[in-house]
Design an enzyme around this catalytic site. Sequence first.
Site, PDB file in Angstrom:
ATOM      1  N   PRO A  30       0.824  -1.219   0.000  1.00  0.00           N
ATOM      2  CA  PRO A  30       0.000   0.000   0.000  1.00  0.00           C
ATOM      3  C   PRO A  30       0.856   1.266   0.000  1.00  0.00           C
ATOM      4  O   PRO A  30       1.827   1.355   0.746  1.00  0.00           O
ATOM      5  CB  PRO A  30      -0.798  -0.119   1.305  1.00  0.00           C
ATOM      6  CG  PRO A  30      -0.091  -1.142   2.129  1.00  0.00           C
ATOM      7  CD  PRO A  30       0.618  -2.040   1.194  1.00  0.00           C
ATOM      8  N   THR A  32       0.294   5.546  -0.149  1.00  0.00           N
ATOM      9  CA  THR A  32      -0.498   6.766  -0.201  1.00  0.00           C
ATOM     10  C   THR A  32       0.045   7.687  -1.289  1.00  0.00           C
ATOM     11  O   THR A  32       1.242   7.959  -1.333  1.00  0.00           O
ATOM     12  CB  THR A  32      -0.426   7.443   1.176  1.00  0.00           C
ATOM     13  OG1 THR A  32      -1.186   6.638   2.072  1.00  0.00           O
ATOM     14  CG2 THR A  32      -0.968   8.854   1.157  1.00  0.00           C
ATOM     15  N   GLN A 108      -6.993  -1.155   1.060  1.00  0.00           N
ATOM     16  CA  GLN A 108      -6.515  -0.956   2.430  1.00  0.00           C
ATOM     17  C   GLN A 108      -7.418   0.050   3.136  1.00  0.00           C
ATOM     18  O   GLN A 108      -7.585   1.188   2.692  1.00  0.00           O
ATOM     19  CB  GLN A 108      -5.062  -0.467   2.475  1.00  0.00           C
ATOM     20  CG  GLN A 108      -4.547  -0.543   3.925  1.00  0.00           C
ATOM     21  CD  GLN A 108      -3.149   0.004   4.140  1.00  0.00           C
ATOM     22  OE1 GLN A 108      -2.875   1.148   3.781  1.00  0.00           O
ATOM     23  NE2 GLN A 108      -2.274  -0.793   4.733  1.00  0.00           N
ATOM     24  N   HIS A 183      -5.703  -1.580   8.075  1.00  0.00           N
ATOM     25  CA  HIS A 183      -4.409  -0.932   8.360  1.00  0.00           C
ATOM     26  C   HIS A 183      -4.277  -0.748   9.875  1.00  0.00           C
ATOM     27  O   HIS A 183      -4.849   0.173  10.453  1.00  0.00           O
ATOM     28  CB  HIS A 183      -4.372   0.417   7.647  1.00  0.00           C
ATOM     29  CG  HIS A 183      -3.007   1.050   7.593  1.00  0.00           C
ATOM     30  ND1 HIS A 183      -1.920   0.563   8.267  1.00  0.00           N
ATOM     31  CD2 HIS A 183      -2.567   2.143   6.916  1.00  0.00           C
ATOM     32  CE1 HIS A 183      -0.857   1.337   8.023  1.00  0.00           C
ATOM     33  NE2 HIS A 183      -1.233   2.293   7.203  1.00  0.00           N
ATOM     34  N   ALA A 185      -1.122  -0.703  11.208  1.00  0.00           N
ATOM     35  CA  ALA A 185       0.339  -0.529  11.279  1.00  0.00           C
ATOM     36  C   ALA A 185       0.711   0.948  11.285  1.00  0.00           C
ATOM     37  O   ALA A 185      -0.149   1.838  11.246  1.00  0.00           O
ATOM     38  CB  ALA A 185       0.980  -1.213  10.065  1.00  0.00           C
ATOM     39  N   TYR A 188      -0.990   4.595  12.851  1.00  0.00           N
ATOM     40  CA  TYR A 188      -2.338   5.144  12.678  1.00  0.00           C
ATOM     41  C   TYR A 188      -3.298   4.576  13.748  1.00  0.00           C
ATOM     42  O   TYR A 188      -2.869   3.869  14.641  1.00  0.00           O
ATOM     43  CB  TYR A 188      -2.813   4.902  11.229  1.00  0.00           C
ATOM     44  CG  TYR A 188      -1.931   5.685  10.263  1.00  0.00           C
ATOM     45  CD1 TYR A 188      -2.049   7.067  10.174  1.00  0.00           C
ATOM     46  CD2 TYR A 188      -0.920   5.069   9.536  1.00  0.00           C
ATOM     47  CE1 TYR A 188      -1.210   7.810   9.342  1.00  0.00           C
ATOM     48  CE2 TYR A 188      -0.076   5.802   8.707  1.00  0.00           C
ATOM     49  CZ  TYR A 188      -0.229   7.172   8.618  1.00  0.00           C
ATOM     50  OH  TYR A 188       0.608   7.907   7.822  1.00  0.00           O
ATOM     51  N   ARG A 236      -2.708  -5.476   8.473  1.00  0.00           N
ATOM     52  CA  ARG A 236      -1.310  -5.032   8.400  1.00  0.00           C
ATOM     53  C   ARG A 236      -0.864  -4.535   9.761  1.00  0.00           C
ATOM     54  O   ARG A 236      -1.540  -3.711  10.383  1.00  0.00           O
ATOM     55  CB  ARG A 236      -1.152  -3.930   7.355  1.00  0.00           C
ATOM     56  CG  ARG A 236       0.316  -3.712   7.004  1.00  0.00           C
ATOM     57  CD  ARG A 236       0.506  -2.789   5.813  1.00  0.00           C
ATOM     58  NE  ARG A 236       1.689  -3.178   5.062  1.00  0.00           N
ATOM     59  CZ  ARG A 236       2.586  -2.339   4.563  1.00  0.00           C
ATOM     60  NH1 ARG A 236       2.428  -1.038   4.701  1.00  0.00           N
ATOM     61  NH2 ARG A 236       3.626  -2.776   3.901  1.00  0.00           N
ATOM     62  N   GLY A 309      12.194  -3.665   1.757  1.00  0.00           N
ATOM     63  CA  GLY A 309      13.394  -3.881   0.950  1.00  0.00           C
ATOM     64  C   GLY A 309      13.367  -5.153   0.127  1.00  0.00           C
ATOM     65  O   GLY A 309      14.428  -5.712  -0.185  1.00  0.00           O
ATOM     66  N   ARG A 332       8.640   0.828  -2.575  1.00  0.00           N
ATOM     67  CA  ARG A 332       9.523   1.681  -3.378  1.00  0.00           C
ATOM     68  C   ARG A 332      10.032   0.973  -4.630  1.00  0.00           C
ATOM     69  O   ARG A 332      10.118   1.585  -5.710  1.00  0.00           O
ATOM     70  CB  ARG A 332      10.680   2.172  -2.502  1.00  0.00           C
ATOM     71  CG  ARG A 332      10.212   3.127  -1.394  1.00  0.00           C
ATOM     72  CD  ARG A 332      11.263   3.278  -0.317  1.00  0.00           C
ATOM     73  NE  ARG A 332      11.539   2.009   0.334  1.00  0.00           N
ATOM     74  CZ  ARG A 332      12.563   1.786   1.158  1.00  0.00           C
ATOM     75  NH1 ARG A 332      13.406   2.766   1.419  1.00  0.00           N
ATOM     76  NH2 ARG A 332      12.741   0.605   1.709  1.00  0.00           N
TER      77      ARG A 332
END
Length: 378
Positions: A30, A32, A108, A183, A185, A188, A236, A309, A332
């Site tokens: 996910p 944003t 999500q 969510h 994690a 939040y 998550r 990663g 990423r």
Amino acid sequence: MMSAFTPGHPALLPLRFAGLDLPNRLAVAPMTRVSAAPDGTPTPEMADYYTEFAEGGFGLVITEGTYTDTVYSQGYRNQPGIVSDAHVAAWREITGRVHAAGGRILLQLMHAGALSQGNAYRDETAGPSAVPPRGEMMPEYGGSGRWPIPREMSTADIETAIAGFTGSAVRAREAGFDGVEVHAANGYLLDQFLTDYTNRRADSYGGDVANRVRLTAEVVAGIRAELGPGFCVGVRLSQGKVNDFTHRWAGGARDAEIIFSALADAGATYLHIASEGRDWIETARLDGDVTITALAREVTGLPVVANGGMHDLAQAARVLADGHADMLSVARGALANPDLPRRLARGLTLDRFDHAMLEPMATLGNARRWLRAARAMS
Ligand SMILES: Cc1cc2nc3c(=O)[nH]c(=O)nc-3n(C[C@H](O)[C@H](O)[C@H](O)COP(=O)(O)O)c2cc1C
């Protein structure tokens, strides 16, 4: 980030996951992108963005955190919502495009709680306790300066938040999603309840870890009760937060077991362990040699998604081959390589993620401009 081709990479093996037949073990994590219309309606540009991942071979796409009610859940301006008929109609376009490209897509569901830095519905924020959040707002999502101190949520506020998640899951199914991810994690609302220093409540939602995970478990159970046993409801979790990267669960593996068991008992379909901006291995080790993802598998018997990663394809292979997780999610690395699975299958090297593509804000428009400039330079 350049990675050599690994023949027969385990991420390319098909998997039956959460009731879905997936062609590989690579999910888009996910992300944003603060690119929805001001009223939270997803845009055609977002449809192109999500479809590109499915066309690039990702078996599963998990959307950005999407707000769940018209009270305190919205976290940023231009965040998408799933609270109106217009939201449902626009998301239906997106799920249709992703399915047509051969992908599966989960929504999500996110309540920002105290970490809201832009909410069209309320000026104040709400959280488990009136504790000032650590750190500062995030400029890449349009915030600046200190977070406001949240108002402590009443029992009625908590019921409204749960109803927001449940109603949003129903709307997600109407919009054609293959399931939802709750969510819990990254700092939040649900993670604020789980975290000792942001939750100072004296009621049944505060105190020991079994109480602090109660709200997330009630959200999962609420969705499960509404949508039945077949609907995919992932959760998550993370130790680190967007405003506290180094936080770790105080009780280590003992806390982890309590949290994972509570969510499995509540009816979670899978667990997704996030590593906020860090490598999986930096956040995965608990007491001794056990990893948080392997422990989640062992304790619950549920499929587990590892994150952090995973564009490092050697790490990705190790995580799967050594039984630390069933699936991998890539954030990423997927932005830099929307066709990462296709590249992996063809033995092509991966492009390196450049943070400039998310500056000054993480919008799709800025990424497009960055890409045009990068192409013009090469
Ligand atoms: C631009 C951006 C936006 C993100 N937004 C979300 C989000 O909405 N929900 C979420 O759970 N994690 C979000 N994350 C965290 C990622 O899902 C992921 O956990 C993190 O980037 C580490 O994975 P990676 O090493 O593959 O990038 C975001 C990350 C990035 C880079």
